[in-house]
Design a protein around this motif. Structure first.
Motif, PDB file in Angstrom:
ATOM      1  N   ALA A  34      11.939   0.060  -1.493  1.00 39.05           N
ATOM      2  CA  ALA A  34      11.164   0.133  -2.733  1.00 39.05           C
ATOM      3  C   ALA A  34       9.949   1.037  -2.595  1.00 39.05           C
ATOM      4  O   ALA A  34       9.568   1.735  -3.539  1.00 39.05           O
ATOM      5  CB  ALA A  34      10.732  -1.269  -3.148  1.00 39.05           C
ATOM      6  N   ILE A  35       9.336   1.090  -1.404  1.00 37.71           N
ATOM      7  CA  ILE A  35       8.135   1.917  -1.228  1.00 37.71           C
ATOM      8  C   ILE A  35       8.495   3.403  -1.259  1.00 37.71           C
ATOM      9  O   ILE A  35       7.774   4.219  -1.833  1.00 37.71           O
ATOM     10  CB  ILE A  35       7.421   1.521   0.072  1.00 37.71           C
ATOM     11  N   ILE A  36       9.657   3.762  -0.651  1.00 40.24           N
ATOM     12  CA  ILE A  36      10.083   5.178  -0.689  1.00 40.24           C
ATOM     13  C   ILE A  36      10.402   5.576  -2.125  1.00 40.24           C
ATOM     14  O   ILE A  36      10.144   6.714  -2.540  1.00 40.24           O
ATOM     15  CB  ILE A  36      11.298   5.369   0.223  1.00 40.24           C
ATOM     16  N   ILE A  37      10.977   4.640  -2.906  1.00 40.15           N
ATOM     17  CA  ILE A  37      11.258   4.942  -4.310  1.00 40.15           C
ATOM     18  C   ILE A  37       9.953   5.220  -5.049  1.00 40.15           C
ATOM     19  O   ILE A  37       9.862   6.156  -5.851  1.00 40.15           O
ATOM     20  CB  ILE A  37      12.048   3.792  -4.939  1.00 40.15           C
ATOM     21  N   ILE A  71      -2.883  11.721 -16.514  1.00 41.47           N
ATOM     22  CA  ILE A  71      -1.692  11.340 -15.755  1.00 41.47           C
ATOM     23  C   ILE A  71      -2.095  10.781 -14.396  1.00 41.47           C
ATOM     24  O   ILE A  71      -1.520   9.804 -13.912  1.00 41.47           O
ATOM     25  CB  ILE A  71      -0.739  12.540 -15.613  1.00 41.47           C
ATOM     26  N   MET A  72      -3.122  11.401 -13.761  1.00 43.29           N
ATOM     27  CA  MET A  72      -3.595  10.885 -12.475  1.00 43.29           C
ATOM     28  C   MET A  72      -4.142   9.467 -12.622  1.00 43.29           C
ATOM     29  O   MET A  72      -3.895   8.607 -11.766  1.00 43.29           O
ATOM     30  CB  MET A  72      -4.702  11.789 -11.940  1.00 43.29           C
ATOM     31  N   ALA A  73      -4.886   9.208 -13.724  1.00 44.67           N
ATOM     32  CA  ALA A  73      -5.436   7.863 -13.935  1.00 44.67           C
ATOM     33  C   ALA A  73      -4.310   6.847 -14.083  1.00 44.67           C
ATOM     34  O   ALA A  73      -4.329   5.784 -13.460  1.00 44.67           O
ATOM     35  CB  ALA A  73      -6.328   7.865 -15.174  1.00 44.67           C
ATOM     36  N   VAL A  74      -3.288   7.197 -14.886  1.00 42.02           N
ATOM     37  CA  VAL A  74      -2.169   6.278 -15.081  1.00 42.02           C
ATOM     38  C   VAL A  74      -1.417   6.079 -13.773  1.00 42.02           C
ATOM     39  O   VAL A  74      -1.005   4.952 -13.446  1.00 42.02           O
ATOM     40  CB  VAL A  74      -1.242   6.808 -16.190  1.00 42.02           C
ATOM     41  N   ALA A  75      -1.259   7.157 -12.977  1.00 44.55           N
ATOM     42  CA  ALA A  75      -0.543   7.030 -11.703  1.00 44.55           C
ATOM     43  C   ALA A  75      -1.293   6.112 -10.750  1.00 44.55           C
ATOM     44  O   ALA A  75      -0.673   5.301 -10.054  1.00 44.55           O
ATOM     45  CB  ALA A  75      -0.354   8.405 -11.073  1.00 44.55           C
ATOM     46  N   ALA A  76      -2.634   6.218 -10.728  1.00 48.75           N
ATOM     47  CA  ALA A  76      -3.410   5.357  -9.832  1.00 48.75           C
ATOM     48  C   ALA A  76      -3.251   3.899 -10.226  1.00 48.75           C
ATOM     49  O   ALA A  76      -3.011   3.030  -9.371  1.00 48.75           O
ATOM     50  CB  ALA A  76      -4.876   5.768  -9.857  1.00 48.75           C
ATOM     51  N   ALA A  77      -3.331   3.605 -11.544  1.00 50.63           N
ATOM     52  CA  ALA A  77      -3.166   2.222 -12.000  1.00 50.63           C
ATOM     53  C   ALA A  77      -1.759   1.729 -11.696  1.00 50.63           C
ATOM     54  O   ALA A  77      -1.572   0.589 -11.235  1.00 50.63           O
ATOM     55  CB  ALA A  77      -3.450   2.144 -13.496  1.00 50.63           C
ATOM     56  N   GLU A  78      -0.760   2.594 -11.901  1.00 45.83           N
ATOM     57  CA  GLU A  78       0.636   2.208 -11.686  1.00 45.83           C
ATOM     58  C   GLU A  78       0.884   1.886 -10.219  1.00 45.83           C
ATOM     59  O   GLU A  78       1.580   0.918  -9.892  1.00 45.83           O
ATOM     60  CB  GLU A  78       1.517   3.370 -12.164  1.00 45.83           C
ATOM     61  N   VAL A  79       0.308   2.702  -9.317  1.00 48.76           N
ATOM     62  CA  VAL A  79       0.519   2.453  -7.892  1.00 48.76           C
ATOM     63  C   VAL A  79      -0.113   1.136  -7.473  1.00 48.76           C
ATOM     64  O   VAL A  79       0.479   0.363  -6.716  1.00 48.76           O
ATOM     65  CB  VAL A  79      -0.041   3.627  -7.076  1.00 48.76           C
ATOM     66  N   ALA A  80      -1.317   0.847  -8.003  1.00 51.31           N
ATOM     67  CA  ALA A  80      -1.975  -0.412  -7.623  1.00 51.31           C
ATOM     68  C   ALA A  80      -1.137  -1.607  -8.051  1.00 51.31           C
ATOM     69  O   ALA A  80      -0.849  -2.510  -7.258  1.00 51.31           O
ATOM     70  CB  ALA A  80      -3.365  -0.460  -8.241  1.00 51.31           C
ATOM     71  N   LEU A  83       2.387  -1.705  -6.100  1.00 55.62           N
ATOM     72  CA  LEU A  83       2.319  -2.161  -4.710  1.00 55.62           C
ATOM     73  C   LEU A  83       2.013  -3.648  -4.649  1.00 55.62           C
ATOM     74  O   LEU A  83       2.530  -4.345  -3.765  1.00 55.62           O
ATOM     75  CB  LEU A  83       1.286  -1.354  -3.939  1.00 55.62           C
ATOM     76  N   ALA A  84       1.233  -4.167  -5.609  1.00 59.00           N
ATOM     77  CA  ALA A  84       1.006  -5.619  -5.650  1.00 59.00           C
ATOM     78  C   ALA A  84       2.323  -6.347  -5.912  1.00 59.00           C
ATOM     79  O   ALA A  84       2.606  -7.383  -5.291  1.00 59.00           O
ATOM     80  CB  ALA A  84      -0.022  -5.953  -6.720  1.00 59.00           C
ATOM     81  N   ILE A  85       3.145  -5.784  -6.821  1.00 58.04           N
ATOM     82  CA  ILE A  85       4.446  -6.414  -7.098  1.00 58.04           C
ATOM     83  C   ILE A  85       5.325  -6.375  -5.850  1.00 58.04           C
ATOM     84  O   ILE A  85       6.007  -7.352  -5.508  1.00 58.04           O
ATOM     85  CB  ILE A  85       5.128  -5.716  -8.283  1.00 58.04           C
ATOM     86  N   ILE A  86       5.297  -5.227  -5.108  1.00 59.69           N
ATOM     87  CA  ILE A  86       6.127  -5.124  -3.898  1.00 59.69           C
ATOM     88  C   ILE A  86       5.682  -6.142  -2.853  1.00 59.69           C
ATOM     89  O   ILE A  86       6.513  -6.798  -2.214  1.00 59.69           O
ATOM     90  CB  ILE A  86       6.066  -3.682  -3.347  1.00 59.69           C
ATOM     91  N   VAL A  87       4.360  -6.295  -2.680  1.00 59.54           N
ATOM     92  CA  VAL A  87       3.862  -7.278  -1.708  1.00 59.54           C
ATOM     93  C   VAL A  87       4.313  -8.674  -2.105  1.00 59.54           C
ATOM     94  O   VAL A  87       4.730  -9.484  -1.260  1.00 59.54           O
ATOM     95  CB  VAL A  87       2.325  -7.187  -1.610  1.00 59.54           C
ATOM     96  N   MET A  88       4.284  -8.968  -3.421  1.00 57.25           N
ATOM     97  CA  MET A  88       4.706 -10.300  -3.880  1.00 57.25           C
ATOM     98  C   MET A  88       6.201 -10.519  -3.637  1.00 57.25           C
ATOM     99  O   MET A  88       6.620 -11.602  -3.221  1.00 57.25           O
ATOM    100  CB  MET A  88       4.381 -10.447  -5.358  1.00 57.25           C
ATOM    101  N   ILE A  89       7.007  -9.464  -3.889  1.00 56.01           N
ATOM    102  CA  ILE A  89       8.445  -9.582  -3.632  1.00 56.01           C
ATOM    103  C   ILE A  89       8.687  -9.846  -2.147  1.00 56.01           C
ATOM    104  O   ILE A  89       9.499 -10.700  -1.774  1.00 56.01           O
ATOM    105  CB  ILE A  89       9.168  -8.286  -4.073  1.00 56.01           C
TER     106      ILE A  89
ATOM    107  N   GLY B 155      -4.599  -7.313 -13.399  1.00 55.22           N
ATOM    108  CA  GLY B 155      -3.195  -7.582 -13.109  1.00 55.22           C
ATOM    109  C   GLY B 155      -2.915  -7.589 -11.623  1.00 55.22           C
ATOM    110  O   GLY B 155      -2.178  -8.437 -11.117  1.00 55.22           O
ATOM    111  N   THR B 156      -3.509  -6.647 -10.888  1.00 60.28           N
ATOM    112  CA  THR B 156      -3.291  -6.589  -9.449  1.00 60.28           C
ATOM    113  C   THR B 156      -3.831  -7.826  -8.758  1.00 60.28           C
ATOM    114  O   THR B 156      -3.169  -8.409  -7.888  1.00 60.28           O
ATOM    115  CB  THR B 156      -3.981  -5.339  -8.875  1.00 60.28           C
ATOM    116  N   VAL B 157      -5.019  -8.266  -9.175  1.00 63.95           N
ATOM    117  CA  VAL B 157      -5.607  -9.452  -8.537  1.00 63.95           C
ATOM    118  C   VAL B 157      -4.737 -10.673  -8.815  1.00 63.95           C
ATOM    119  O   VAL B 157      -4.451 -11.475  -7.913  1.00 63.95           O
ATOM    120  CB  VAL B 157      -7.046  -9.658  -9.045  1.00 63.95           C
TER     121      VAL B 157
END
Lengths: 106, 167
Positions: A34-37, A71-80, A83-89, B155-157
């Motif tokens: 998932a991280i490589i994706i 686009i950079m702002a949205v990408a930063a929010a999306e990555v945060a 990655l939280a979802i991936i850690v939870m999975i 959301g992240t928190v």
């Protein structure tokens, strides 16, 4: 007229962005980590950013570069969030192989 | 001279993007992705977008990549834990992506009717000009972006907090 676009035609930037975007698509389709994706999605976003900046210079209009900032702002929010979802999975099923995420399959 | 810089940066970005996709170890993938981002920042410098290049390095190489590396170290991923996928699926994905690349290049290389701007202003990429436009013409989207960041932070928190019911 001494900008880059009088030396390198805009078509070269279009083709470079198309190649980078396709590499990102290939990464999403061929990897199951998932991280490589996620990283492949970042490559795709960057190819689009590069083309927006190229056309901003080409048309002498700063709006393209403003769009790149958003686009950079949205990408930063999306990555945060992603990655939280991936850690939870990983915490729940101890793997990030996306082929184990088929619990919703009927 | 400038053309050879463009070819070099393009080669570097495509090569390292391919290495991101094919490398087995996720840590190596992140390091290759950082090099890809630096080469794209070089492209921005060539395009007279100096502030954009700076922001790109700070946001991507400074923030996003650190986040990726941190999560990979936290989950202790390496080449040994890399999930294996059947080679048929890999082959199908590579064929599909390659077909997309062929179609995109075949279609987009036919473009030749667009005309560039006649007068060239090399100052549009500087922070003074971009800041003026950002705070006048694009003020509302700028404020909406701050709300987006607030929502993403909350959301992240909430997502990363341990759920007491599951464990």
């Amino acid at each position: 007229m001494n900008t880059i676009l009088s030396i390198v035609p805009i078509q070269y930037y279009i083709i470079l962005s198309a190649i980078l975007f396709s590499i990102g698509v290939m990464g999403v389709l061929t990897r199951s980590n998932a991280i490589i994706i996620f990283m492949s999605v970042e490559i795709m976003l960057n190819s689009v950013n590069l083309l927006l900046a190229a056309f901003s210079t080409y048309h002498n209009d700063a709006a393209g570069q403003i769009f790149v900032f958003f686009i950079m702002a949205v990408a930063a929010a999306e990555v945060a969030v992603g990655l939280a979802i991936i850690v939870m999975i990983y915490r729940n099923i101890n793997t990030i192989d996306i082929y184990n995420l088929n619990k919703l399959k009927g | 001279m400038i053309a050879s810089v463009f070819y070099f940066l393009s080669f570097v970005s495509i090569f390292f993007a391919v290495m991101v996709v094919v490398s087995k170890n996720p840590v190596h993938s992140v390091l290759y992705l950082i090099l890809t981002f630096f080469s794209i920042a070089g492209h921005y410098l060539l395009l007279n977008a100096q502030f954009l290049a700076l922001v790109h390095i700070v946001v991507y190489a400074g923030a996003i990549m650190v986040l990726f590396l941190f999560v990979i170290m936290l989950l202790n991923l390496n080449a040994a834990t890399e999930p294996v996928k059947s080679s048929l699926m890999k082959f199908a994905g590579a064929i599909a992506g390659g077909s997309l690349m062929l179609v995109l290049i075949a279609v987009l290389s036919k473009i030749n009717s667009i005309q560039p701007a006649h007068e060239v202003n090399t100052q549009i990429g500087l922070i003074k000009n971009l800041g003026k436009i950002l705070f006048t013409e694009y003020n509302l989207p700028f404020e909406v972006a701050s709300i987006l960041f607030l929502v993403a932070m909350i959301g992240t928190v909430i997502l990363a907090k341990k759920n007491p019911h599951t464990s």
